[in-house]
Design an enzyme around this catalytic site. Structure first.
Site, PDB file in Angstrom:
ATOM      1  N   ASP A  20       0.831  -1.208   0.000  1.00 51.68           N
ATOM      2  CA  ASP A  20       0.000   0.000   0.000  1.00 51.68           C
ATOM      3  C   ASP A  20       0.867   1.260   0.000  1.00 51.68           C
ATOM      4  O   ASP A  20       1.966   1.261   0.555  1.00 51.68           O
ATOM      5  CB  ASP A  20      -0.909  -0.031   1.247  1.00 51.68           C
ATOM      6  CG  ASP A  20      -2.061   0.951   1.135  1.00 51.68           C
ATOM      7  OD1 ASP A  20      -2.346   1.432   0.014  1.00 51.68           O
ATOM      8  OD2 ASP A  20      -2.677   1.244   2.175  1.00 51.68           O
ATOM      9  N   HIS A  37       2.398   3.883  -8.994  1.00 50.81           N
ATOM     10  CA  HIS A  37       2.235   2.464  -9.323  1.00 50.81           C
ATOM     11  C   HIS A  37       3.463   1.947 -10.084  1.00 50.81           C
ATOM     12  O   HIS A  37       3.908   0.820  -9.874  1.00 50.81           O
ATOM     13  CB  HIS A  37       0.954   2.253 -10.127  1.00 50.81           C
ATOM     14  CG  HIS A  37      -0.289   2.519  -9.323  1.00 50.81           C
ATOM     15  ND1 HIS A  37      -0.484   2.009  -8.062  1.00 50.81           N
ATOM     16  CD2 HIS A  37      -1.403   3.271  -9.590  1.00 50.81           C
ATOM     17  CE1 HIS A  37      -1.652   2.420  -7.590  1.00 50.81           C
ATOM     18  NE2 HIS A  37      -2.224   3.185  -8.500  1.00 50.81           N
ATOM     19  N   LEU A 131      11.754 -19.598  -5.329  1.00 48.32           N
ATOM     20  CA  LEU A 131      10.674 -18.850  -4.669  1.00 48.32           C
ATOM     21  C   LEU A 131       9.332 -19.110  -5.360  1.00 48.32           C
ATOM     22  O   LEU A 131       9.230 -19.013  -6.584  1.00 48.32           O
ATOM     23  CB  LEU A 131      10.999 -17.352  -4.710  1.00 48.32           C
ATOM     24  CG  LEU A 131       9.942 -16.428  -4.107  1.00 48.32           C
ATOM     25  CD1 LEU A 131       9.909 -16.554  -2.584  1.00 48.32           C
ATOM     26  CD2 LEU A 131      10.190 -14.979  -4.508  1.00 48.32           C
TER      27      LEU A 131
HETATM   28  C1  FPP Z   1      -1.679   0.323  -3.458  1.00 44.74           C
HETATM   29  O1  FPP Z   1      -1.378   1.662  -3.559  1.00 44.74           O
HETATM   30  C2  FPP Z   1      -1.303  -0.521  -4.590  1.00 44.74           C
HETATM   31  C3  FPP Z   1      -2.167  -1.070  -5.510  1.00 44.74           C
HETATM   32  C4  FPP Z   1      -3.590  -0.779  -5.636  1.00 44.74           C
HETATM   33  C5  FPP Z   1      -1.719  -2.118  -6.422  1.00 44.74           C
HETATM   34  C6  FPP Z   1      -0.683  -1.768  -7.391  1.00 44.74           C
HETATM   35  C7  FPP Z   1       0.556  -2.493  -7.118  1.00 44.74           C
HETATM   36  C8  FPP Z   1       1.609  -2.394  -7.921  1.00 44.74           C
HETATM   37  C9  FPP Z   1       1.533  -1.588  -9.150  1.00 44.74           C
HETATM   38  C10 FPP Z   1       2.844  -3.072  -7.588  1.00 44.74           C
HETATM   39  C11 FPP Z   1       2.776  -4.519  -7.944  1.00 44.74           C
HETATM   40  C12 FPP Z   1       2.905  -4.832  -9.346  1.00 44.74           C
HETATM   41  C13 FPP Z   1       2.925  -6.089  -9.851  1.00 44.74           C
HETATM   42  C14 FPP Z   1       3.137  -6.295 -11.312  1.00 44.74           C
HETATM   43  C15 FPP Z   1       2.768  -7.309  -9.012  1.00 44.74           C
HETATM   44  P1  FPP Z   1      -2.575   2.704  -3.401  1.00 44.74           P
HETATM   45  O2  FPP Z   1      -2.953   3.164  -4.767  1.00 44.74           O
HETATM   46  O3  FPP Z   1      -3.687   2.132  -2.611  1.00 44.74           O
HETATM   47  O4  FPP Z   1      -1.864   3.841  -2.605  1.00 44.74           O
HETATM   48  P2  FPP Z   1      -2.555   4.937  -1.643  1.00 44.74           P
HETATM   49  O5  FPP Z   1      -3.130   4.176  -0.478  1.00 44.74           O
HETATM   50  O6  FPP Z   1      -1.410   5.799  -1.255  1.00 44.74           O
HETATM   51  O7  FPP Z   1      -3.577   5.653  -2.469  1.00 44.74           O
END
Ligand code: FPP
Length: 248
Positions: A20, A37, A131
């Protein structure tokens, strides 16, 4: 990573992470959420590598929840495009590192292109014994348990399963992570202290670790801190201190 001799004792075998804070990381730098992201994908690569080097058996990452579909369509579209791009770019190197990649979640909601990339990656890495990397996409703990219940009902209809045969073990076998031991350590970055519908069944006795670090900033040293804190915990599984070894 420092002092590897001691960190390898009592390693968590399976780590689950809620990644997060990407959006806030970007907003704090005056950038668009998408930039967060993208930085999140880089952090993911570093942590997957670090887990491999530490000798962790399994890593499960929450990339997109059942509830994330409710985000603005532009962000959902960007994330889906990013998953396709990241898979295209990273899978070969994961394969070379002997990582086995698998996905959990409701695939029918994903584009055909993404579904194809996911199955191709799973096929390519299927025989790898390093892994075990699980990426949860369109995943929710309640979805997982509901899905398992549906499968049990099918068994009732097709093979005469009786109520007495519906055991914890049987339900567990119908869950997305049936093939792997439950997580020993759960990590959530980004400062919130909640599970957010991640692996509800599998986290029953998992040690929980929360950090304020935003996911793009979370690196191998932060992972090491989490592992070291885990190593200080006494796991009792509902028993008294003298009996705290893992139940069979
Ligand atoms: C949370 O940040 C993250 C996500 C919703 C998912 C996205 C994750 C990635 C892009 C990294 C993993 C990638 C892969 C290919 C496995 P948020 O948007 O909720 O952040 P905030 O809480 O600060 O708004």
């Amino acid at each position: 990573m420092s002092d590897k001799t001691t960190i390898t004792e009592q390693l968590p075998r399976h780590i689950a992470i809620v990644m997060d804070g990407n959006g806030r990381w970007a907003e704090r730098r005056g950038e668009r959420r998408n930039a967060g992201h993208r930085a999140g994908v880089n952090a993911t690569r570093r942590i997957v590598e670090a887990c491999g080097q530490l000798g962790i058996d399994a890593l499960t990452l929450f990339a997109f929840s059942s509830e994330n579909w409710q985000r603005p369509p532009s962000e959902v579209g960007m994330l889906m495009a990013l998953f396709i791009e990241a898979l295209g770019r990273e899978v070969k190197s994961l394969h070379e590192k002997n990582v086995r990649l698998q996905f959990i979640g409701e695939r029918s909601l994903l584009s055909e292109k993404l579904q194809r990339k996911m199955s191709d990656s799973e096929l390519l890495t299927a025989a790898n014994g390093g892994l075990q990397l699980y990426v949860a996409v369109s995943y929710g703990g309640r979805w997982d348990i509901t899905n398992a219940a549906r499968r049990l009902v099918e068994e009732v209809a097709h093979s005469g399963l009786t109520p007495g045969q519906v055991t914890e073990e049987r339900l567990h076998q119908c869950l997305a992570l049936a093939a792997v031991k439950d997580p020993d350590l759960f990590i959530r970055t980004g400062g919130e202290h909640r599970i957010s519908n991640f692996l509800l069944w599998n986290l029953a006795y998992t040690e929980l670790y929360f950090t304020d670090a935003l996911w793009p900033d979370f690196g191998p040293a932060d992972l090491e801190l989490a592992v070291r804190e885990y190593q200080q915990r006494q796991r009792r599984y509902g028993r008294v201190p003298q009996q705290h070894e893992e139940p069979g």
